[in-house]
Design an enzyme around this catalytic site. Sequence first.
Site, PDB file in Angstrom:
ATOM      1  N   SER A  42       0.843  -1.193   0.000  1.00 21.91           N
ATOM      2  CA  SER A  42       0.000   0.000   0.000  1.00 21.91           C
ATOM      3  C   SER A  42       0.870   1.230   0.000  1.00 21.91           C
ATOM      4  CB  SER A  42      -0.938   0.014   1.213  1.00 21.91           C
ATOM      5  OG  SER A  42      -0.194   0.039   2.410  1.00 21.91           O
ATOM      6  N   ALA A  44       0.456   5.927  -0.384  1.00 22.44           N
ATOM      7  CA  ALA A  44      -0.387   7.057  -0.024  1.00 22.44           C
ATOM      8  C   ALA A  44      -1.659   7.084  -0.857  1.00 22.44           C
ATOM      9  CB  ALA A  44       0.396   8.359  -0.205  1.00 22.44           C
ATOM     10  N   PHE A  45      -1.545   6.808  -2.156  1.00 18.25           N
ATOM     11  CA  PHE A  45      -2.709   6.841  -3.036  1.00 18.25           C
ATOM     12  C   PHE A  45      -2.803   5.571  -3.872  1.00 18.25           C
ATOM     13  CE2 PHE A  45      -1.093  11.160  -2.442  1.00 18.25           C
ATOM     14  CZ  PHE A  45      -2.157  11.698  -1.745  1.00 18.25           C
ATOM     15  N   VAL A  48      -1.805  -2.411  -3.523  1.00 15.28           N
ATOM     16  CA  VAL A  48      -1.317  -3.494  -4.368  1.00 15.28           C
ATOM     17  C   VAL A  48      -1.968  -4.786  -3.898  1.00 15.28           C
ATOM     18  CG1 VAL A  48       0.708  -4.670  -5.307  1.00 15.28           C
ATOM     19  CG2 VAL A  48       0.865  -2.270  -4.628  1.00 15.28           C
ATOM     20  N   LYS A  79      -1.286  -3.154  -9.032  1.00 14.03           N
ATOM     21  CA  LYS A  79      -1.189  -1.900  -8.287  1.00 14.03           C
ATOM     22  C   LYS A  79      -2.286  -0.958  -8.767  1.00 14.03           C
ATOM     23  CE  LYS A  79       2.058   1.836  -7.224  1.00 14.03           C
ATOM     24  NZ  LYS A  79       3.452   2.315  -7.381  1.00 14.03           N
ATOM     25  N   ASP A 180      15.753   6.456  -5.861  1.00 18.86           N
ATOM     26  CA  ASP A 180      15.171   6.034  -4.582  1.00 18.86           C
ATOM     27  C   ASP A 180      15.615   4.612  -4.267  1.00 18.86           C
ATOM     28  OD1 ASP A 180      13.745   6.335  -2.249  1.00 18.86           O
ATOM     29  OD2 ASP A 180      11.823   5.756  -3.135  1.00 18.86           O
TER      30      ASP A 180
END
Length: 489
Positions: A42, A44-45, A48, A79, A180
């Site tokens: 999961s 913020a928006f 999965v 997703k 990232d």
Amino acid sequence: MRQGAPAMKSFSKREADRRTFLEQVRESKENGYLLSSKKIGSGAFSKVYLGYATQEKMMQNYKLASDLRSKRHSMVAIKIISTAEAPVEYTRKFLPREIYSLNVTYKHLNVIQLYEMYRNSKRTYLVLELASRGDLLEHINATSDRREYPGLEEEEARRLFRQIVSAVAHCHNVGIVHRDLKCENVLLDERGFIKLTDFGFANRYSLKNSLMSTFCGSVAYTAPEILMSKKYNGELADLWSLGVILYAMVTGKLPFKERQPHKMIHVIKQGLAFRQAISPECQNLIEGLLQLKPAARLGLQQVATHRWMLPATSAIFHRVMSSMGVHPECNASPEKSQAAQGETGSSTAQLPGLESPAKTPEGPPKEAKPLPATPRASSATGAFPARAKAEKRSGQEATATNCILQLPTPRKTERPPRLSLYRPSLLTTLQPFHHLPNFRKPGSGFSTSAYVTSKRLGEKVPARAAALGSGSSSLSKQAHSLYAMTPCP
């Protein structure tokens, strides 16, 4: 009456969530996928879910069918991004970048695969490759608990890190920087292969030395030039993150303990410390990646040919290379490496096969008898001089590549008592959006509700306690075990 209001509100929310999920099931089925109720991640928006590809879909989608047949199952990760609720910056900037990066990096064994995308006015669906064994952070902590020593054995760390380097090299070769890289964004599939994921902050670049200005990532893994709000080279920033990942793999801790970006710079400038025994070769590789000045960091070519990456002693490696008349470049200086990159056009185009076997010469080389030149051979060489020259050059490169792999591993060293790795905080003070997670396990410390609450209250850091206290008891216990961990002292 007052006691019944929260219960009624909670019931209404559950009913709305149920209707939304049924809509997602229907929309997925219309596109050839069976959506299960098992949530595997999961953000913020986004959420999965585990899904299954139907036989009709596999007959229509060759990319999906060829990959799932090799895995011998029909499971996928679906997703679902709520584009109606997400900020405009996310839907117009970061989501398109993520989809583009996943398409460009197809197909590599160590990069998560995007099989298909479908959308409507409310939601965007990404059908992704399933990596069922969790992320690298969970693997490090589970292995540390089992061994009762922090970190992974260097032999296992080497095997996994090779695959990570191979994935990053593939991304850089096609013009994508990840930005990232961290243990949470490195997954393992059912066969134990590394799968690099979460390209939400990835971006493409056209020029090798082009600079970027978007400040994103997790504080503990972010390069110092990004923390200092300077323009940066995306490839060199990824190399710093690789050094942090390798340190975490072999020590079970993060190298720098600080959650605030402006304070992290002072911690980094104090220098890197190794508080437990690891091999000198591994220390040398980590130090080469965690250089404060970006230009001083090892390039991917140097990382791939480092004496720790090639399980060998330096002396044997140099003897093998010298006996074949090839100059060893394991520890080439940055100046030489940059010069070589200028000649080849890419620092990662000449990466050796990291998993190919070694072939070392046995005994003195025998003199080869020259073959008489035939008119056929001479005419072929004369007709295709460029091809003959290319074959000669490729033969030399193959010789240099095949002779530097798979030699004896370094001796294992004992480790002090275990200290578990913790999940670091994300960058929160540089730009307002870049602390949003893109792919999180259920019960993560950063949830949609925590983000919304923090924005409403004007906080800079999302509240973690709300997410840790939600869900079932088993889920809360799992989240606690992952997050209540001791950082590097």
